[in-house]
Enzyme design. Structure first.
Site, mmCIF file in Angstrom:
data_model
loop_
_atom_site.group_PDB
_atom_site.id
_atom_site.type_symbol
_atom_site.label_atom_id
_atom_site.label_comp_id
_atom_site.label_asym_id
_atom_site.label_seq_id
_atom_site.Cartn_x
_atom_site.Cartn_y
_atom_site.Cartn_z
ATOM 1 N N ALA A 228 -2.839 8.144 -0.107
ATOM 2 C CA ALA A 228 -1.625 8.460 -0.944
ATOM 3 C C ALA A 228 -2.166 8.656 -2.556
ATOM 4 C CB ALA A 228 -0.827 6.999 -1.012
ATOM 5 N N ALA A 229 -3.035 7.774 -3.012
ATOM 6 C CA ALA A 229 -3.380 7.903 -4.423
ATOM 7 C C ALA A 229 -4.228 9.047 -4.569
ATOM 8 C CB ALA A 229 -4.053 6.711 -5.105
ATOM 9 N N ARG B 284 -2.501 22.331 -11.164
ATOM 10 C CA ARG B 284 -2.650 22.563 -12.694
ATOM 11 C C ARG B 284 -3.692 23.716 -12.945
ATOM 12 N NH1 ARG B 284 0.396 19.712 -16.202
ATOM 13 N NH2 ARG B 284 2.293 19.137 -14.759
ATOM 14 N N SER C 104 -3.591 11.773 3.702
ATOM 15 C CA SER C 104 -2.409 11.639 3.329
ATOM 16 C C SER C 104 -1.392 11.321 4.463
ATOM 17 C CB SER C 104 -1.591 13.171 3.043
ATOM 18 O OG SER C 104 -2.372 13.785 1.982
ATOM 19 N N CYS D 107 2.590 2.957 5.833
ATOM 20 C CA CYS D 107 4.131 2.265 5.999
ATOM 21 C C CYS D 107 4.661 2.452 7.250
ATOM 22 C CB CYS D 107 5.126 2.793 4.944
ATOM 23 S SG CYS D 107 3.957 2.814 3.298
ATOM 24 N N ASP E 288 -3.694 1.336 -4.610
ATOM 25 C CA ASP E 288 -3.993 -0.426 -4.202
ATOM 26 C C ASP E 288 -5.370 -0.922 -4.826
ATOM 27 O OD1 ASP E 288 -1.869 0.121 -2.876
ATOM 28 O OD2 ASP E 288 -2.726 -0.543 -0.689
ATOM 29 N N TYR F 88 33.019 3.645 -5.812
ATOM 30 C CA TYR F 88 33.881 2.754 -4.906
ATOM 31 C C TYR F 88 34.590 3.544 -3.826
ATOM 32 C CZ TYR F 88 37.926 0.721 -2.892
ATOM 33 O OH TYR F 88 38.791 0.066 -1.894
ATOM 34 N N TRP G 55 35.260 -4.480 -5.559
ATOM 35 C CA TRP G 55 34.202 -5.087 -6.572
ATOM 36 C C TRP G 55 32.989 -5.239 -5.716
ATOM 37 C CZ3 TRP G 55 34.554 -6.632 -11.562
ATOM 38 C CH2 TRP G 55 35.624 -6.592 -12.146
ATOM 39 N N ARG H 11 29.047 -11.010 -12.419
ATOM 40 C CA ARG H 11 30.144 -11.688 -13.042
ATOM 41 C C ARG H 11 29.776 -13.217 -12.925
ATOM 42 N NH1 ARG H 11 35.287 -9.436 -10.120
ATOM 43 N NH2 ARG H 11 35.018 -11.557 -8.962
HETATM 44 C C1 FAD Z 1 1.575 -1.845 7.713
HETATM 45 C C2 FAD Z 1 1.841 -1.323 6.478
HETATM 46 C C3 FAD Z 1 3.082 -0.952 6.011
HETATM 47 C C4 FAD Z 1 3.474 -0.886 4.539
HETATM 48 N N1 FAD Z 1 4.669 -0.706 4.362
HETATM 49 C C5 FAD Z 1 4.831 -0.154 2.936
HETATM 50 C C6 FAD Z 1 6.264 0.243 2.385
HETATM 51 O O1 FAD Z 1 7.150 0.179 3.223
HETATM 52 N N2 FAD Z 1 6.372 0.462 1.172
HETATM 53 C C7 FAD Z 1 5.350 0.640 0.350
HETATM 54 O O2 FAD Z 1 5.674 1.189 -0.925
HETATM 55 N N3 FAD Z 1 4.014 0.432 0.802
HETATM 56 C C8 FAD Z 1 3.969 0.048 1.876
HETATM 57 N N4 FAD Z 1 2.420 -0.195 2.571
HETATM 58 C C9 FAD Z 1 1.430 0.055 1.517
HETATM 59 C C10 FAD Z 1 1.013 1.392 1.243
HETATM 60 O O3 FAD Z 1 0.482 1.993 2.654
HETATM 61 C C11 FAD Z 1 -0.128 1.320 0.425
HETATM 62 O O4 FAD Z 1 0.046 0.609 -0.916
HETATM 63 C C12 FAD Z 1 -0.680 2.782 0.061
HETATM 64 O O5 FAD Z 1 -1.379 3.145 1.215
HETATM 65 C C13 FAD Z 1 -1.949 2.875 -0.984
HETATM 66 O O6 FAD Z 1 -2.544 3.970 -1.020
HETATM 67 P P1 FAD Z 1 -4.058 4.086 -1.657
HETATM 68 O O7 FAD Z 1 -4.092 5.566 -1.634
HETATM 69 O O8 FAD Z 1 -4.127 3.366 -2.799
HETATM 70 O O9 FAD Z 1 -4.810 3.319 -0.415
HETATM 71 P P2 FAD Z 1 -5.029 3.690 1.106
HETATM 72 O O10 FAD Z 1 -3.800 4.184 1.782
HETATM 73 O O11 FAD Z 1 -5.457 2.599 1.631
HETATM 74 O O12 FAD Z 1 -6.120 4.815 1.025
HETATM 75 C C14 FAD Z 1 -7.448 4.424 0.557
HETATM 76 C C15 FAD Z 1 -8.450 5.464 1.556
HETATM 77 O O13 FAD Z 1 -9.759 5.146 0.994
HETATM 78 C C16 FAD Z 1 -10.391 5.282 2.030
HETATM 79 N N5 FAD Z 1 -11.798 4.662 1.439
HETATM 80 C C17 FAD Z 1 -11.955 3.415 0.870
HETATM 81 N N6 FAD Z 1 -13.079 3.205 0.584
HETATM 82 C C18 FAD Z 1 -13.897 4.457 0.879
HETATM 83 C C19 FAD Z 1 -15.220 4.843 0.570
HETATM 84 N N7 FAD Z 1 -16.180 4.076 0.156
HETATM 85 N N8 FAD Z 1 -15.540 6.000 0.972
HETATM 86 C C20 FAD Z 1 -14.677 6.843 1.266
HETATM 87 N N9 FAD Z 1 -13.363 6.667 1.569
HETATM 88 C C21 FAD Z 1 -12.901 5.257 1.380
HETATM 89 C C22 FAD Z 1 -9.746 4.445 3.197
HETATM 90 O O14 FAD Z 1 -10.419 5.104 4.373
HETATM 91 C C23 FAD Z 1 -8.357 4.955 2.870
HETATM 92 O O15 FAD Z 1 -8.041 6.101 3.797
HETATM 93 C C24 FAD Z 1 2.413 -0.716 3.588
HETATM 94 C C25 FAD Z 1 1.037 -0.698 4.133
HETATM 95 C C26 FAD Z 1 0.634 -1.139 5.630
HETATM 96 C C27 FAD Z 1 -0.789 -1.412 5.750
#
Ligand code: FAD
Length: 456
Positions: free
Chosen positions: A10-11, A22, A40, A44, A287, A430, A438, A446
């Site tokens: 994700a991040a 960009r 990607s 969740c 995370d 509503y 309400w 309230r």
């Molecule tokens: C079962 C489950 C349910 C969830 N449900 C929700 C939800 O309903 N709502 C919500 O908001 N969030 C939810 N989350 C949390 C959400 O999935 C995470 O917050 C999100 O994935 C974080 O994204 P990220 O990119 O920071 O980290 P991650 O998704 O953990 O991605 C990090 C990536 O970095 C890679 N990596 C790590 N170290 C290295 C390295 N040294 N070299 C190369 N690659 C590396 C890993 O393999 C991983 O793919 C859930 C999580 C789980 C496990």
């Protein structure tokens, strides 16, 4: 200019995609190192895939590596970054399949390595059939284990946070007999107050899940290398599959080694633009970072996909020469247990107390629609408001329908620092199919206002 990204979910991929949007290919080359097999993906969605609501793991992948490659992002799967050299501005990378080692220089570095699930020593030595749930690879491993013959019949889920609860429900949907173990007095104790948690616990038990609280796991029993039972002070629980949901911490071992600043939550410290504090051209999101709670002002680690995507986007815009900020969080979250929705925003009573607030609470029961309209479902709403000022500090909803819709209204009110008295006049929608005249949010506001006045 070269951007190197550590972590392809994700991040990391949000940052890469924004930066690519960009800056043209000639201005910026982007290399992403991901140690897993996917990019990607939606972790969740794993419980819903395992439970059968989603029929194909492929649907959890928002963008494949090839799609990213076509967009001009050089994705290298099964490549693990093993070191960061900030002086030489390069990373050391292990090729997990090929076995080689490369050094990749960077101008910008995006640290997006996610979180590490807490795995006690007894779980590491637990044998086959013991699973954490963090990546899509973990989900695949659980799926394959449940499909094997003879099929597992008894599951023990350890940890009653939202991931444990979602996985317990998934196991029930797969036809297993499930026990949920939780060390505190009830599941989801960090998410909601005990009175609201009691409603959740009832719903979990209603699914046929045995819930054992106030317990600790002492170890696992194995036979022929496979897990057979979970040992607790109260007895030995037979298990063909064990799922761990014991929480996560920021995955910052690499960052720490390289000298990136970490905060009290162990997350990487960044400024509002997601630039690692004090380091030019080094960014972090998701995370692995700590962020600011907008109500307490203090540092928090809130590992949620919603924040990871936003923070990654902010970092990518800034890397690409734009300007964006991530101000912080207020702790909004939602999950479901069967058809019961559990939602929160702001601070729980415990968190408000720890932050030093003096507050009142108000809890009401209402319905999701006009009481006479088909499908009206019960809903309990709890508000937490500061004494004297009436500032909305937090809200929790447990209900059979539309808790999520309402928690978002409460999140907007909390974010904008409304008082509960101001909220009583909110122009919420509503019509009988959608709300009582309400709305439960207004009834709760309230009642909370009365409690604030009584506390003056
Ligand atoms: C079962 C489950 C349910 C969830 N449900 C929700 C939800 O309903 N709502 C919500 O908001 N969030 C939810 N989350 C949390 C959400 O999935 C995470 O917050 C999100 O994935 C974080 O994204 P990220 O990119 O920071 O980290 P991650 O998704 O953990 O991605 C990090 C990536 O970095 C890679 N990596 C790590 N170290 C290295 C390295 N040294 N070299 C190369 N690659 C590396 C890993 O393999 C991983 O793919 C859930 C999580 C789980 C496990």
């Amino acid at each position: 200019m070269k951007l190197v990204v550590i972590g392809g979910d994700a991040a990391g991929m949000s940052a890469a995609s924004q930066a690519r949007k960009r800056l043209g290919r000639s201005d910026l080359s982007i290399v992403v190192f991901e140690r897993g097999h996917y990019t990607s993906y939606s972790a969740c969605g794993i419980p819903y895939w395992i439970g059968g609501a989603v029929d194909d793991a492929g649907k959890l992948v928002a963008r494949t590596p090839d799609e990213h490659r076509r967009a001009g992002i050089d994705v290298r799967l099964r490549h693990e970054v093993a070191g960061i050299d900030l002086d030489r501005r390069e990373v050391l990378v292990h090729d997990l399949d090929g076995g080689g080692e490369v050094r990749e220089p960077f101008d910008h570095l995006m640290y997006a390595a996610g979180a590490t699930p807490f795995t006690p020593e007894w779980a590491r030595a637990g044998g086959e059939g013991v699973f954490g749930v963090q990546t899509l690879g973990d989900g695949e491993a659980i799926h394959a284990w449940l499909d094997r013959e003879p099929q597992p019949r008894r599951a023990v889920v350890i940890g009653g946070g939202y991931i444990g609860v979602e996985m317990a429900e998934a196991m029930v949907l797969r036809g297993l007999t499930v026990t949920l173990l939780e060390k505190s007095p009830q599941p989801m104790g960090k998410t909601v107050d005990p009175d609201m948690g009691a409603l959740v616990q009832k719903a979990i038990r209603g699914l046929g899940i045995e819930v054992v609280t106030d317990t600790r796991v002492e170890g696992l029993q194995t036979e022929d290398g496979r897990v057979r039972a979970v040992v607790t002070p109260g007895g030995v629980l037979p298990a063909d599959v064990v799922v761990l949901g014991l929480g996560v911490r920021p995955n910052t071992a690499l960052a720490r080694e390289a000298g990136l600043p970490l905060g009290p939550t162990e997350g990487v410290r960044t400024d509002l633009r997601m630039r690692v504090e004090g380091l030019e051209g080094v960014w972090a999101a998701g995370d692995c970072v700590e962020t600011r709670h907008l109500l307490t002002g203090g540092p928090v680690h809130v590992p949620l996909g919603t924040h990871a995507n936003k923070q990654g986007r902010v970092a990518g815009i800034n890397i690409g020469g734009g300007y964006a900020t991530f101000p912080g969080v207020i702790g909004t979250a939602v999950t479901k247990v069967c058809d019961l929705e559990v939602a929160r925003t702001g601070l729980t009573s415990k968190e408000a107390r720890a932050a030093g607030y003096s507050f009142v609470t108000a809890t009401i029961d209402s319905t999701s629609r006009a009481g006479y309209y088909p499908g009206a479902e019960l809903m309990t709403v709890k508000l937490i408001a500061e004494r004297r000022t009436g500032l909305l500090l937090g809200a929790q909803i447990v209900g059979r329908a539309e808790a999520a819709k309402r928690i978002d209204a409460l999140a907007v009110a909390t974010w904008n620092r409304m008082t509960v008295e101001e909220m009583t006049a909110l122009d919420l929608s509503y019509a009988p199919p959608f709300a009582p005249v309400w709305d439960p949010v207004l009834i709760a506001a309230r009642k909370a206002t009365e409690a604030v006045h009584a506390s003056l």
